[in-house]
Design a protein around this motif. Structure first.
Motif, mmCIF file in Angstrom:
data_model
loop_
_atom_site.group_PDB
_atom_site.id
_atom_site.type_symbol
_atom_site.label_atom_id
_atom_site.label_comp_id
_atom_site.label_asym_id
_atom_site.label_seq_id
_atom_site.Cartn_x
_atom_site.Cartn_y
_atom_site.Cartn_z
ATOM 1 N N LEU A 73 40.143 38.761 50.316
ATOM 2 C CA LEU A 73 40.834 39.949 49.245
ATOM 3 C C LEU A 73 42.244 39.206 48.523
ATOM 4 C CD1 LEU A 73 39.854 43.315 50.216
ATOM 5 C CD2 LEU A 73 38.564 41.446 48.609
ATOM 6 N N MET A 74 43.132 38.152 50.210
ATOM 7 C CA MET A 74 44.180 38.236 49.713
ATOM 8 C C MET A 74 44.782 36.695 49.186
ATOM 9 S SD MET A 74 45.836 38.918 53.647
ATOM 10 C CE MET A 74 47.503 39.095 52.998
ATOM 11 N N VAL A 75 43.527 36.159 49.069
ATOM 12 C CA VAL A 75 43.367 34.650 47.933
ATOM 13 C C VAL A 75 43.059 34.715 47.149
ATOM 14 C CG1 VAL A 75 43.408 33.174 50.632
ATOM 15 C CG2 VAL A 75 41.510 33.436 49.423
ATOM 16 N N SER A 76 42.143 35.862 46.770
ATOM 17 C CA SER A 76 41.342 35.929 45.378
ATOM 18 C C SER A 76 42.224 36.520 44.117
ATOM 19 C CB SER A 76 40.263 36.827 45.582
ATOM 20 O OG SER A 76 40.906 38.859 45.416
ATOM 21 N N THR A 77 41.891 36.382 42.852
ATOM 22 C CA THR A 77 42.302 36.677 41.906
ATOM 23 C C THR A 77 41.672 37.305 41.227
ATOM 24 O OG1 THR A 77 43.812 34.311 42.114
ATOM 25 C CG2 THR A 77 43.468 35.594 39.469
ATOM 26 N N ALA A 78 41.930 38.722 40.641
ATOM 27 C CA ALA A 78 41.344 39.587 39.908
ATOM 28 C C ALA A 78 42.071 39.496 38.025
ATOM 29 C CB ALA A 78 41.153 41.278 40.472
ATOM 30 N N LYS A 79 40.993 39.693 37.522
ATOM 31 C CA LYS A 79 41.498 39.912 35.590
ATOM 32 C C LYS A 79 41.354 40.884 35.005
ATOM 33 C CE LYS A 79 39.564 37.455 33.276
ATOM 34 N NZ LYS A 79 39.402 36.034 32.351
ATOM 35 N N LEU A 80 41.749 42.092 34.508
ATOM 36 C CA LEU A 80 41.499 42.820 34.424
ATOM 37 C C LEU A 80 42.533 42.915 32.376
ATOM 38 C CD1 LEU A 80 43.101 43.600 37.184
ATOM 39 C CD2 LEU A 80 41.829 46.059 35.923
ATOM 40 N N GLU A 81 41.573 43.176 31.987
ATOM 41 C CA GLU A 81 42.227 43.474 29.978
ATOM 42 C C GLU A 81 42.628 44.813 29.615
ATOM 43 O OE1 GLU A 81 41.590 41.346 25.882
ATOM 44 O OE2 GLU A 81 40.357 40.589 27.581
ATOM 45 N N LEU A 82 43.055 45.163 29.903
ATOM 46 C CA LEU A 82 43.649 47.066 29.219
ATOM 47 C C LEU A 82 43.346 47.184 27.918
ATOM 48 C CD1 LEU A 82 47.147 47.800 30.562
ATOM 49 C CD2 LEU A 82 45.166 48.019 31.206
#
Length: 136
Positions: free
Chosen positions: A26-35
């Protein structure tokens, strides 16, 4: 992980489905969100949960500086930006047991039901995203 991170994420590390390796993932992952204008509250709540859960990078398209600062306050180990790539977070669909009287976008004019639905969708989306990363 540093000692303060082990203390901060001790609850996650003790979970058999996450453990130290899952928390490191989790600490090395990247999440992408679009509002989206239709339902930004659920996506903002998901971002808060992801930051608090120790996701390494959050890319949030469409967020204001105030929203970014608020999310950053929930995760001291999370790098937050508005540009970049990562694994998309998608909101869970409306649960089948949710009252059918709400319109599909969750805006019923009464903040109670819409807010409860946003909390459910944001929380479930963040949980699903983190579980998938931690259990690889």
């Amino acid at each position: 992980m540093r000692d303060e991170q082990v203390r901060r994420y001790a609850r996650h590390i003790l979970l058999p489905d996450v453990g130290g390796l899952g928390q490191t993932a989790l600490m090395v992952s990247t999440a992408k969100l679009e509002l989206h204008e239709r339902e930004p509250l659920a996506e903002l709540l998901a971002a808060h949960y992801l930051a608090a859960g120790g996701v390494g990078n959050l890319v949030i398209h469409g967020a204001t500086e105030a929203q970014l600062a608020d999310i950053a306050a929930h995760g001291s180990d999370t790098k937050i930006s508005t540009e970049g790539t990562g694994r998309d977070l998608s909101l869970s669909p409306r649960p089948a047991w949710w009252p059918g009287s709400l319109p599909p976008d969750g805006d019923d004019g009464d903040d109670g039901d819409a807010t409860a639905l946003a909390f459910w969708r944001g929380g479930m989306a963040a949980l699903s995203w983190m579980a998938d990363i931690a259990n690889r």
